[in-house]
Design a protein around this motif. Structure first.
Motif, PDB file in Angstrom:
ATOM      1  N   ILE C  71      34.488  35.831  52.100  1.00 27.15           N
ATOM      2  CA  ILE C  71      35.363  34.786  52.643  1.00 27.15           C
ATOM      3  C   ILE C  71      36.758  35.366  52.884  1.00 27.15           C
ATOM      4  N   MET C  72      37.203  36.217  51.951  1.00 29.97           N
ATOM      5  CA  MET C  72      38.521  36.839  52.107  1.00 29.97           C
ATOM      6  C   MET C  72      38.558  37.732  53.344  1.00 29.97           C
ATOM      7  N   MET C  73      37.474  38.476  53.563  1.00 30.24           N
ATOM      8  CA  MET C  73      37.444  39.364  54.729  1.00 30.24           C
ATOM      9  C   MET C  73      37.488  38.556  56.019  1.00 30.24           C
ATOM     10  N   GLN C  74      36.888  37.370  56.011  1.00 27.68           N
ATOM     11  CA  GLN C  74      36.927  36.495  57.189  1.00 27.68           C
ATOM     12  C   GLN C  74      38.360  36.056  57.496  1.00 27.68           C
ATOM     13  N   GLU C  75      39.215  36.100  56.461  1.00 30.09           N
ATOM     14  CA  GLU C  75      40.627  35.753  56.668  1.00 30.09           C
ATOM     15  C   GLU C  75      41.436  36.975  57.086  1.00 30.09           C
ATOM     16  N   GLY C  76      40.757  38.113  57.273  1.00 33.09           N
ATOM     17  CA  GLY C  76      41.449  39.311  57.729  1.00 33.09           C
ATOM     18  C   GLY C  76      42.123  40.112  56.623  1.00 33.09           C
ATOM     19  N   MET C  77      41.648  39.932  55.383  1.00 36.07           N
ATOM     20  CA  MET C  77      42.275  40.661  54.273  1.00 36.07           C
ATOM     21  C   MET C  77      41.253  41.577  53.616  1.00 36.07           C
ATOM     22  N   GLU C  78      41.758  42.542  52.817  1.00 36.13           N
ATOM     23  CA  GLU C  78      40.854  43.497  52.190  1.00 36.13           C
ATOM     24  C   GLU C  78      40.638  43.194  50.704  1.00 36.13           C
ATOM     25  N   PRO C  79      39.407  42.902  50.296  1.00 35.47           N
ATOM     26  CA  PRO C  79      39.137  42.599  48.886  1.00 35.47           C
ATOM     27  C   PRO C  79      38.808  43.847  48.067  1.00 35.47           C
ATOM     28  N   VAL C  80      39.008  43.738  46.755  1.00 32.77           N
ATOM     29  CA  VAL C  80      38.481  44.710  45.804  1.00 32.77           C
ATOM     30  C   VAL C  80      37.452  43.935  44.981  1.00 32.77           C
ATOM     31  N   MET C  81      36.184  44.229  45.190  1.00 27.42           N
ATOM     32  CA  MET C  81      35.142  43.492  44.476  1.00 27.42           C
ATOM     33  C   MET C  81      35.101  43.973  43.033  1.00 27.42           C
ATOM     34  N   GLN C  82      35.192  43.045  42.078  1.00 26.48           N
ATOM     35  CA  GLN C  82      35.091  43.440  40.683  1.00 26.48           C
ATOM     36  C   GLN C  82      33.660  43.230  40.212  1.00 26.48           C
ATOM     37  N   MET C  83      33.216  44.121  39.331  1.00 28.54           N
ATOM     38  CA  MET C  83      31.888  43.953  38.759  1.00 28.54           C
ATOM     39  C   MET C  83      31.928  44.254  37.273  1.00 28.54           C
ATOM     40  N   VAL C  84      31.480  43.310  36.467  1.00 26.64           N
ATOM     41  CA  VAL C  84      31.440  43.520  35.020  1.00 26.64           C
ATOM     42  C   VAL C  84      30.031  43.865  34.583  1.00 26.64           C
ATOM     43  N   CYS C  85      29.952  44.472  33.402  1.00 25.22           N
ATOM     44  CA  CYS C  85      28.657  44.914  32.875  1.00 25.22           C
ATOM     45  C   CYS C  85      27.968  43.835  32.057  1.00 25.22           C
ATOM     46  N   ILE C  91      19.714  47.266  37.921  1.00 22.93           N
ATOM     47  CA  ILE C  91      18.994  46.939  39.158  1.00 22.93           C
ATOM     48  C   ILE C  91      19.835  45.975  39.989  1.00 22.93           C
ATOM     49  N   ALA C  92      20.307  44.907  39.348  1.00 20.13           N
ATOM     50  CA  ALA C  92      21.118  43.920  40.063  1.00 20.13           C
ATOM     51  C   ALA C  92      22.430  44.535  40.540  1.00 20.13           C
ATOM     52  N   MET C  93      22.998  45.415  39.728  1.00 19.15           N
ATOM     53  CA  MET C  93      24.272  46.041  40.104  1.00 19.15           C
ATOM     54  C   MET C  93      24.111  46.879  41.356  1.00 19.15           C
ATOM     55  N   GLN C  94      23.106  47.733  41.368  1.00 11.66           N
ATOM     56  CA  GLN C  94      22.921  48.595  42.540  1.00 11.66           C
ATOM     57  C   GLN C  94      22.629  47.749  43.767  1.00 11.66           C
ATOM     58  N   SER C  95      21.876  46.699  43.555  1.00  7.72           N
ATOM     59  CA  SER C  95      21.548  45.792  44.649  1.00  7.72           C
ATOM     60  C   SER C  95      22.821  45.156  45.211  1.00  7.72           C
ATOM     61  N   ASP C  96      23.699  44.674  44.322  1.00  6.62           N
ATOM     62  CA  ASP C  96      24.943  44.046  44.776  1.00  6.62           C
ATOM     63  C   ASP C  96      25.896  45.059  45.382  1.00  6.62           C
TER      64      ASP C  96
END
Lengths: 146, 222, 311
Positions: C71-85, C91-96
């Protein structure tokens, strides 16, 4: 109940509480006849099952009487007994008995009047609480059997 | 040892609804050591149950017995003569023992009196702490004898996380930060260079995640 | 550090060109309304080079980081996706990671994650299949070797600029730099620190970082959070694990009349940024204005960081 005479079991250690009971006797101090004294070498001998058995067999109230803290003849006995009595209060509460029906008291062998006082106060406490909920059904059962 | 704690009393009473004659079966193994399932515990629970049911005018007849262990078929066999005279067994063993009794006597309802909680040891009598998660691939060499899987709340193999405060875990000030302990121990052993070695992603197949496990000694199979 | 970019990330471009980078933070909503994300985005647009989208922060369920990033990218901005363990296995992490990269996400922050006890679902099973360092290693391997963690080949490698967090204020202090070194060895490319209030302690940490030469191997962005009020300062000092708020700052906030406390908080934040700009080894600032996104622009402006350079 006007004519309710509680059955109270008092586990007394030989060196202090029992000595105090003896002294109360020699001093001709009056205390209720409801108290049934069971002499132990030390209150450290008390375990939850001992106290539970007393209630199972129909006691309305139970107390453990030992030496003053710090003065136990066997050093730690009364200190070991204290958490066990507190734990057993929880156990009887789980069954549906009021935890006030069980208590621990401390006294020295010289405290004859204190022994009598505890006996009087505890008997009053149990009278106010009424018969053990177990006794109600037991006496009903006994009545039926009779 | 395996640690268990007695279930709430009301829960046990509920399980025994409708039963008239039961066996309360103790275990002489781990649960005796941690004071929740041995002979003493059998006596206490039986007394409580008798009183509770007496109070409700629904007496419960109880046979009390404790066997050496409930996780060995030869010991579970020892109650076969009693089983014919009762309508249920309340087992004070850990989850393993309860299942063994249930398996040996499949037509007899068998109930657990304990919640089996963890694998651990005693700090002192009456005080037990979790120490092992049975991951099946012991890492204690890397961490100077302190287990990060069991004792770190996040099971980090390259800890600590940013929530370690004053040697305690962020989830509870009473819980030690396992990685603080590991670092202290590595320091005292002059092994701090081991800390910077990255421990790779774990193979959880050897743990419960890989499915229920079996251990077989071939030299004992006939 | 190399000036050659490995990804198409704007944040990477800014850092490698030697500019003082600015990142912000955006917390997703507790509902399914994309407009809630867009509103925050519009407030933050152009105030920083990239914006972290938190991942169920404090173990409280929120719209996913991946979805909010889109949604942020649709607004023309650059996100940093966070991922917690905490919530996903490998499997889910690599998939995401593959999914995020496919959707155009260019930056990723690898974190352990707060324990679920703090959140709204303490009953949940936690995962922690990997820790943050193993996660960094894994993403690096996926990107640079085109290999899954299990070793098999990836058809199209995910191009992500890889970041992680560092907390100079957690205990034990003497391990904080070795832990950073471990993350660097695992392949991390940029670091955002926990918010800095104790500038003295932070300087001590930076000195050790620089002594080990780590500032030349990873881009370090200092974290800054403005106090909204004395109450907030006190809460952070006492209730947030790993947070270090010195007494002088608490007294400073306490001594300010209530109406002016917010302004004082912003002043402190701006001062901190100015001090960070003078420090050796600091490549940028990470502004975390928790539930106060409208102030990010003001802080960046007053610290002389706007407009953001073109790359």
């Amino acid at each position: 109940m006007a004519d309710f005479e509680p059955i109270i079991v008092a586990f007394c250690c030989h060196y202090c509480a029992y000595g105090a009971a003896d002294l109360a006797g020699s001093m001709r101090l009056e205390y209720p006849p409801n108290i049934r004294i069971i002499r132990l070498p030390c209150t450290g001998k008390v375990t939850p099952i001992l106290l539970l058995r007393a209630f199972e067999k129909g006691a309305d109230g139970v107390y453990v009487a030992g030496c003053l803290e710090g003065d136990c003849h066997f050093i730690h006995g009364n200190l070991v007994a204290k958490p066990r009595v507190n734990y057993t209060k929880k156990l009887i509460q789980e069954v549906g008995l009021e935890p006030e029906r069980l208590e621990m008291f401390n006294m020295s062998a010289a405290m004859g009047p204190r022994f009598a006082e505890v006996a009087r106060e505890f008997t009053e406490r149990i009278k106010a609480l009424g018969p053990s909920p177990l006794r109600k059904t037991q006496s009903a059962a006994t009545k039926e059997a009779a | 040892m395996v640690i268990g704690e007695r279930k709430p009393f009301e829960e046990i009473v509920k399980m025994l609804n409708g039963h008239k004659k039961i066996l309360v079966l103790g275990c002489g193994g781990c649960v005796t050591v941690c004071l929740t399932g041995g002979d003493d515990a059998v006596k206490v629970l039986s007394s409580q149950l008798r009183m509770s049911r007496e109070k409700d005018n629904d007496p419960l007849e109880i046979t009390e017995k404790t066997i050496e262990r409930q996780c060995d078929p030869e010991y579970v066999e020892q109650i076969s003569d009693i089983v014919g005279q009762i309508d249920g067994v309340l087992s004070l063993a850990c989850g393993v023992g309860v299942q063994y009794v249930a398996e040996r006597y499949p037509t007899m309802p068998v109930y657990p009196a304990l919640n089996t909680t963890f694998v651990g040891g005693s700090k002192k009598e009456g005080y037990y702490v979790e120490r092992c998660q049975t991951c099946g691939d012991c890492k204690l060499y890397y961490t100077a004898g302190i287990c990060p899987v069991a004792r770190c709340s996040k099971s980090l193999l390259n800890g600590p996380c940013g929530g370690s405060t004053n040697g305690k875990c962020e989830i509870d000030p009473q819980v030690d930060c396992a990685w603080q302990l590991i670092i202290d121990r590595l320091k005292s052993l002059n092994l701090m260079d081991r800390y910077e070695q990255i421990i790779e992603a774990n193979d959880w197949r050897s743990s419960r995640d890989g499915g229920p496990r079996t251990m077989i000694r071939e030299d004992f199979q006939r | 550090m190399s000036t050659e970019c490995v990804t198409d990330s704007r944040l990477e471009k800014i850092l490698r060109a030697g500019h003082f980078a600015v990142t912000g933070e955006c917390g997703p909503p507790r509902g399914a309304d994309p407009e809630a994300v867009r509103k925050k985005c519009r407030i933050l647009k152009d105030k920083a080079d990239a914006f972290n989208i938190t991942d169920n922060q404090t173990s409280v369920v929120r719209m996913s980081s991946i979805a909010s990033s889109v949604i942020m990218m649709q607004e023309g901005m650059e996100p940093v996706m966070q991922m917690v363990c905490r919530d996903r296995n490998r499997i889910a992490m690599q998939s995401d990671i593959l999914g995020g990269a496919a959707l155009g996400i260019k930056n990723m922050l690898c974190l352990s994650g707060d324990h679920q006890r703090f959140g709204d679902h303490p009953q949940a099973k936690n995962v922690f299949d990997l820790d943050s360092i193993q996660l960094i290693r894994m993403v690096r391997k996926m990107r640079d070797e085109s290999r899954f963690l299990g070793g098999e080949e990836i058809k199209t490698a995910p191009k992500l600029f890889i970041g992680a967090a560092a907390n100079p204020f957690a205990d034990p202090f003497e391990i904080r730099v070795p832990r950073l070194a471990k993350k660097v060895a695992a392949g991390v490319e940029f670091i955002q620190t926990q918010c800095i209030f104790n500038i003295k302690k932070f300087a001590e940490w930076m000195k050790q970082v620089v002594d080990r030469g780590l500032h030349e191997k990873v881009f370090i962005l200092g974290g800054v959070t403005p106090f909204k009020s004395f109450g907030m300062a006190r809460y952070m000092a006492n209730n947030v694990p790993g947070m270090d708020v010195p007494d002088e700052l608490l007294q400073r906030m306490k001594g300010t009349p209530k109406e002016s406390q917010a302004e004082e908080g912003i002043k402190i934040a701006v001062e901190t940024i100015q001090q960070l700009r003078e420090m050796k080894g600091i490549a940028g600032v990470h502004i975390m204005a928790i539930e106060w996104e409208e102030k990010v622009g003001e802080i960046a402006e007053r610290a002389g960081l706007l407009p953001r350079p073109a790359v």
